[in-house]
Design an enzyme around this catalytic site. Structure first.
Site: not given
Ligand SMILES: CC(C)(COP(=O)(O)OP(=O)(O)OC[C@H]1O[C@@H](n2cnc3c(N)ncnc32)[C@H](O)[C@@H]1OP(=O)(O)O)[C@@H](O)C(=O)NCCC(=O)NCCS
Length: 172
Positions: A96, A107, A137, A142
């Site tokens: 991702i 996004l 990050n 997550y």
């Protein structure tokens, strides 16, 4: 601003490849040696590798677009396409990536919600992923979305050993 998440078709391979190379280099370029990075890019994002992935019915790539401009992508795997675990009731977020210029605009969240939608579609009971333990990050992102670390794995990037956190989100 119009945000859309769209499946990547086979005829978009060249566009996908350029985005994969750009976002990976942007994310890890400064923290890894040039040769390790080039080695990884050549192994994982070469034309035939991406073609096989786009041909695999158990893998899907999605672009996220802002007013029609591609700003990032998602890759999800189910069944045997998963890189590890390979449980039939699992869905892997393998990649991702949002281009730096577009980060912090929800996004990544739009891509994550597509992964959730695919998990519901496949009736899987959990999502999982591996993330480099130095990528604070992404780990923060997550965790914000409910993932919990359940294991660690060592993997090799070129001649360097690195540690991945294995993270899981239970859906039931
Ligand atoms: C990780 C990544 C996908 C997040 O995408 P993004 O578009 O920047 O994040 P979003 O704007 O969608 O953020 C969604 C939510 O996560 C939170 N979040 C984002 N980054 C976070 C961080 N570092 N720590 C904690 N929370 C974070 C946001 O605050 C937001 O929460 P909110 O709904 O409460 O506002 C993006 O930063 C990225 O592509 N990074 C580089 C590539 C990468 O490392 N990919 C992962 C490889 S495993």
């Amino acid at each position: 601003m119009g945000v859309t998440v769209e499946i990547v078709n086979k005829d978009q391979l060249a566009t996908l490849r350029a985005l994969c190379l750009d976002t990976f280099t942007e994310t890890y370029g400064s923290q890894n040696t040039k040769s390790n990075l080039e080695n990884y890019l050549e192994t994982n994002f070469n034309h035939s590798q991406l073609k096989n992935e786009l041909d695999n019915p158990q893998s899907e790539y999605y672009f996220v677009k802002v007013d029609g401009t591609i700003a990032g992508y998602l890759k999800v795997n189910v069944g045997d396409a998963q890189t590890e675990i390979k449980e039939q009731n699992g869905l892997e977020i393998e990649r991702i990536y949002v281009s730096k210029a577009y980060q912090g605009q929800r996004l990544g969240q739009a891509l994550f919600e597509k992964a959730m939608e695919r998990a519901w579609f496949h009736k899987t009971t959990f999502l999982w992923l591996g993330v480099w333990d130095q990528n604070t990050n992404a780990i923060g992102f997550y965790e914000r979305n409910g993932f919990k670390t359940f294991d660690t794995h060592v993997f090799q990037l070129g001649d360097e050993m690195q540690t991945d956190l294995m993270m899981k989100l239970e859906l039931v």
